[in-house]
Every structure is written in structure tokens, then in C-alpha cells.
Design an enzyme around this catalytic site. Structure first.
Site, PDB file in Angstrom:
ATOM      1  N   LYS A  68      -8.765 -31.391  25.697  1.00 39.90           N
ATOM      2  CA  LYS A  68      -8.735 -31.792  24.281  1.00 39.90           C
ATOM      3  C   LYS A  68      -9.764 -32.881  23.978  1.00 39.90           C
ATOM      4  CE  LYS A  68      -4.402 -33.168  24.850  1.00 39.90           C
ATOM      5  NZ  LYS A  68      -4.235 -33.229  26.340  1.00 39.90           N
ATOM      6  N   HIS A 196       2.379 -40.382  30.189  1.00 37.08           N
ATOM      7  CA  HIS A 196       1.077 -40.835  29.673  1.00 37.08           C
ATOM      8  C   HIS A 196       1.289 -42.246  29.139  1.00 37.08           C
ATOM      9  CE1 HIS A 196      -2.761 -41.112  27.785  1.00 37.08           C
ATOM     10  NE2 HIS A 196      -3.077 -39.858  28.020  1.00 37.08           N
ATOM     11  N   GLU A 273      -4.333 -36.728  34.292  1.00 38.48           N
ATOM     12  CA  GLU A 273      -4.943 -35.973  33.184  1.00 38.48           C
ATOM     13  C   GLU A 273      -5.990 -36.830  32.472  1.00 38.48           C
ATOM     14  OE1 GLU A 273      -1.545 -35.192  30.741  1.00 38.48           O
ATOM     15  OE2 GLU A 273      -0.554 -33.969  32.262  1.00 38.48           O
TER      16      GLU A 273
HETATM   17  C1  LIG Z   1      -0.925 -35.007  27.410  1.00 41.31           C
HETATM   18  C2  LIG Z   1      -2.218 -35.740  27.451  1.00 41.31           C
HETATM   19  N1  LIG Z   1      -2.858 -35.863  28.629  1.00 41.31           N
HETATM   20  C3  LIG Z   1      -4.040 -36.483  28.727  1.00 41.31           C
HETATM   21  C4  LIG Z   1      -4.654 -37.031  27.625  1.00 41.31           C
HETATM   22  C5  LIG Z   1      -5.980 -37.709  27.809  1.00 41.31           C
HETATM   23  O1  LIG Z   1      -5.864 -39.068  27.645  1.00 41.31           O
HETATM   24  P1  LIG Z   1      -7.093 -40.039  27.916  1.00 41.31           P
HETATM   25  O2  LIG Z   1      -8.248 -39.527  27.132  1.00 41.31           O
HETATM   26  O3  LIG Z   1      -6.606 -41.361  27.488  1.00 41.31           O
HETATM   27  O4  LIG Z   1      -7.385 -40.013  29.376  1.00 41.31           O
HETATM   28  C6  LIG Z   1      -4.008 -36.976  26.374  1.00 41.31           C
HETATM   29  C7  LIG Z   1      -4.602 -37.599  25.205  1.00 41.31           C
HETATM   30  O5  LIG Z   1      -4.112 -37.553  24.103  1.00 41.31           O
HETATM   31  C8  LIG Z   1      -2.757 -36.308  26.287  1.00 41.31           C
HETATM   32  O6  LIG Z   1      -2.107 -36.185  25.118  1.00 41.31           O
END
Ligand SMILES: Cc1ncc(COP(=O)(O)O)c(C=O)c1O
Length: 459
Positions: A68, A196, A273
Site C-alpha cells: 500500500k 502495528h 510489514e
Molecule cells: C497493516 C499495515 N501494515 C503495514 C503498514 C506499513 O506501515 P509503515 O509504512 O509505517 O511501515 C501499514 C500502514 O498503514 C498497515 O496498515
């Protein structure tokens, strides 16, 4: 620049002695006077360096890149070649990653609230790992994907994160036993726990607390007869080095917490993640000034002429804005400040300025107040660290197209990718060598492995 494997991997080689910043310069010089669209330069070598930094700092934690954050094909291809797993939030993201030939075991469907048809899609395409945080989700999964390997997402105290997520997702600890019991009744397999800490985490202790909480949930799982062996520590890691909390400050807390609550001999596999960690610093956005207004300070109009820099405010309008790449200002709470393409003279006057996007909406403001010289229409502004949560959520509102992206990678970085593909990670000393001797590695290389060969080994 020469193009490498254009059909597979879309990037151009950075020739010896050149950096991504030189490519910014080159693209600016190539642009026609009246055709100065905004553009990105993405250094895929920066992603490779991030990966090496990750595996050195968190040797027990396998990254599942959060698609994402930036779903550009070249980014996910680079990470697939490096052996990363992927956190997908939807069917479309799963399709993107599977189109690269990535094995379903390297995908976690990490969205605790999924549409039924998309759960069915995951089931039909071999995606087993998925998160949940409610009883309703368990019932949907029991109906559509009885073989799922479920991961219980728990809430964290993300009150100090820039982007809070636990307001929406994550079961409180007191709800976990009930959820596990329900999963048992439904005959579902719960293989682990995820959390998270919030994106843009500013307090490393949040990870330690969440890891300790996860241990409690593992105990509950053991008592109910689950064989839980997966811990997913989520995202929240910074994407550049100019953040309050540094990556290594987080890893200095995470590693001992893992060793305490999930020691290596516990048999628990640890994944994460990360999103912004991998991509933020790889992307530089270059925008052009398309319009300008000079607002004279009313009090100064009748005063003597030479009032220096205090008598006016400048408004610059550029060709990307909050409906495009700078949506990160609204959605990701980002503060974006430009650097100048043309170095100002030492005695150049600076003016209070605001910077605006190209649409007709007054909300479309990139910078409320900063100091810049008296720039002209046609001049360029450079925004660094623009890879995370920018392109992924940008629109073409008012008909403004997304900027082109020029992907580049140095030959040593490409060799590193190929080496990791075919032989796994290098010893730290070798890895440094590859990056340090870029001058000689930059000469015509004999390594000409196409990515397909790599995929046979890694993907
Ligand atoms: C379920 C989940 N995992 C991972 C991420 C990635 O987070 P980051 O960019 O802070 O590493 C997000 C970000 O919204 C998320 O919702």
C-alpha cells in the site's frame, strides 16, 4: 544512461560516478522551455541499501513489504528479487504480487476487515496467511476459506505515532481469549499474532510493550491448543534519517524484546510489514513553478522603496499538489519542504513564501510558510524523501496527470540484487565492497543475468 532489461525491470543504469541527483539535473536540462512537467527520479539502489540495512539490523525478522505504501512495479520487483515477502491489503495488491511470480507463502493478506469476495479470491489463489481482529471476520473466513492460517491482530498504544492505526484495527488484550475460543469452535487455525505500532512511530517502547502483549496472546493460544509459531511486528519504521526516532534506535529495543519474549529457540518465526522504511528516501520529486504572485505588504506600499525582504510575500504555484503526490500532507501528516534546484547566491534576498498545487481548490497548499528567493515561472523545486504514501494515493483531480517516474540503479547495486537472487545475502564485508568500489564496478560488467534467472532461485 543505458536501459537495463526494459521488458522485465524498468530502470536505467546510473553510469560510473553518477548519482540520482545527477539524473534530476539531466532531466531538467533535457526539458523543453514550455514542457516542464513534474517528474520523479527513483533510485532503486536506495531500496537495495535499505534491504541490506534491514537484514543486518533485524536478522531475525523477515520483511513483508507493505505494498500500500508504494505499489510501483519496479519497487515490488526489486523487493521480490531481494527475497522480501509482501503485505497485501486487497485482491488487486495480491494480483500485482502474484503477477511477479511470488509464491503465495510470501504473501500475508494483512487487512483485518476484508470483503467476502476478496477472501474467496485469496482462498482460490493459495493465499493462506491473513489477519483478523473480530468475531465477524472469523465467521466470514470459516465460510469462505476454511484452510486460512489466521493471525490475530492486537491493538497497540499508538498514541505517539504520527498516523494512528489502532483506533481502527486490533483487538484489545481482554478480547483475545474470546476470539481464540471462537476460532477454535469454528475449526479455524490461528498461527500467530500481529500488531502495528502506528505509522511514523516516535516511541520505540511501543514495540517492546506490543511484543510483550503478543507473548500473552501466545500463552492463551497454547492453553487452547493452537500451535502458534508466527509473530508479525508490523510497520512503523522510519523512511529516512531525518526523523525524530531513528531506525537503529527502534531495532535496539526490538531485538532484545524478541530475545526475551520469543527467543530464537522458541521456534517462532518473526516477520514485519515495513512500508515507508523501504521507499521514502528512494524517490525525489521535481516540480516546476507554473505561476507566481507577489503580494505587497499594504503598510509598505507608500513607504520608501528599499524595504528589503520584509515588504512582500511570494506565492508560488507548482505542477503537483495535494490532490497528486502531496496527498501525503493530508493523509500521512507529512511536512514537505523543497530544496532549490539553483543554488542561491550567498547574498541573495529571501522572502516569506507559500507554495500551492495546480488545482482550483484553496485546500491545495503544499507549504504554508517558508523562505525562498525570488524565483521565476519555469524554475524548479526539488522535494526529497517522497516515496512513501505519495503516488499510491494520488489522483488526477482537475485533469492533472501523475508525474513520470525515472527509475535508476547503479551497476554495483544491480550486481548486489543479482548476487542476492542467486546466492543469498553476502557477508557484510563483501556487501560494503560492492557499494564502495562503484567506480570500477560501474565499468561494463560481465554480469548480464536477466531477472527471470533470478526468479528461478528466489521467487
Ligand atoms: C497493516 C499495515 N501494515 C503495514 C503498514 C506499513 O506501515 P509503515 O509504512 O509505517 O511501515 C501499514 C500502514 O498503514 C498497515 O496498515
Amino acid at each position: 544512461m543505458s536501459t537495463a532489461n526494459p521488458t522485465e525491470f524498468e530502470f536505467s543504469f546510473l553510469e560510473e560516478g553518477f548519482s540520482a541527483r545527477d539524473i534530476v539535473e539531466q532531466k531538467i536540462n533535457e526539458s523543453m522551455t514550455d514542457d516542464r512537467d513534474a517528474f520523479y527520479v527513483c533510485d532503486l539502489g536506495d531500496v537495495v541499501k535499505k534491504h541490506l540495512r534491514w537484514v543486518r539490523a533485524l536478522p531475525r525478522v523477515m520483511p513483508f513489504y507493505a505494498v500500500k505504501c508504494n505499489d510501483s512495479r519496479s519497487i515490488v520487483m526489486t523487493l521480490a528479487s531481494l527475497g522480501s515477502g509482501f503485505d497485501c491489503a486487497s485482491k488487486t495488491e495480491i494480483q500485482l504480487i502474484q503477477s511477479l511470480g511470488v509464491d503465495p507463502s510470501r504473501i500475508i493478506y494483512a487487512n483485518p476487515c476484508k470483503q467476502v469476495s476478496q477472501i474467496k479470491y485469496a482462498s482460490a489463489h493459495g493465499i493462506q496467511m491473513m489477519t483478523f481482529d473480530s468475531e465477524v471476520e472469523l465467521m466470514k473466513v470459516a465460510r469462505c476459506h476454511a484452510n486460512a492460517k489466521l493471525v490475530l491482530r492486537i491493538a497497540t498504544d499508538d498514541s505517539k505515532a504520527v498516523c494512528r492505526l489502532s483506533v481502527k484495527f486490533g483487538a484489545p488484550l481482554k478480547a483475545c481469549r474470546g476470539l481464540l475460543e471462537r476460532a477454535k469452535e469454528l475449526g479455524l487455525d490461528v498461527i500467530g499474532v500481529s500488531f502495528h505500532v502506528g505509522s511514523g512511530c516516535t516511541d520505540s517502547m511501543t514495540y517492546a510493550q506490543a511484543i510483550a502483549d503478543a507473548r500473552c496472546v501466545f500463552h492463551m493460544g497454547d492453553e487452547l491448543g493452537f500451535n502458534m509459531d508466527l509473530l508479525d511486528i508490523g510497520g512503523g519504521f522510519p523512511g529516512s534519517d531525518n526523523t525524530e526516532l531513528k531506525f537503529e534506535e527502534i531495532t535496539a529495543v526490538v531485538n532484545p524484546a524478541l530475545d526475551k519474549y520469543f527467543p530464537a529457540d522458541s521456534g517462532v518465526r518473526v516477520i514485519a510489514e515495513p512500508g515507508r522504511f523501504y521507499v521514502a528516501s528512494a524517490f525525489t520529486l521535481v516540480v516546476n513553478i507554473i505561476a507566481k504572485k507577489v503580494i505587497m505588504d499594504e503598510d509598505s506600499i507608500s513607504d520608501d522603496e528599499d524595504k528589503g525582504t520584509t515588504d512582500r510575500t511570494l506565492m508560488y504555484y507548482v505542477n503537483d499538489g495535494v490532490y497528486g503526490s502531496f496527498n501525503c500532507i493530508l493523509f500521512d501528516h507529512a511536512h514537505c519542504l523543497p530544496t532549490l534546484h539553483k543554488k542561491p547566491k550567498p547574498d541573495e534576498a529571501m522572502y516569506p513564501c507559500s507554495i500551492w498545487g495546480p488545482t482550483c481548490d484553496g485546500l491545495d497548499r503544499i507549504v504554508e510558510q517558508c523562505d525562498l528567493p525570488d524565483l521565476q515561472v519555469g524554475d524548479w523545486l526539488v522535494f526529497e524523501n517522497m516515496g512513501a504514501y505519495t503516488l499510491a494515493a494520488s489522483s488526477t483531480f482537475n485533469g492533472f496527470q501523475r508525474p513520470d517516474i525515472h527509475y535508476v540503479m547503479s551497476r554495483p547495486a544491480w550486481q548486489q540484487v543479482q548476487q542476492i537472487c542467486s546466492q543469498g545475502l553476502p557477508a557484510p564485508a563483501e556487501e560494503l565492497n560492492l557499494f564502495e568500489v562503484s567506480a570500477c564496478c560501474g565499468q561494463e560488467s560481465s554480469l548480464e543475468l536477466p531477472l527471470k534467472t533470478c526468479q528461478a532461485h528466489v521467487v
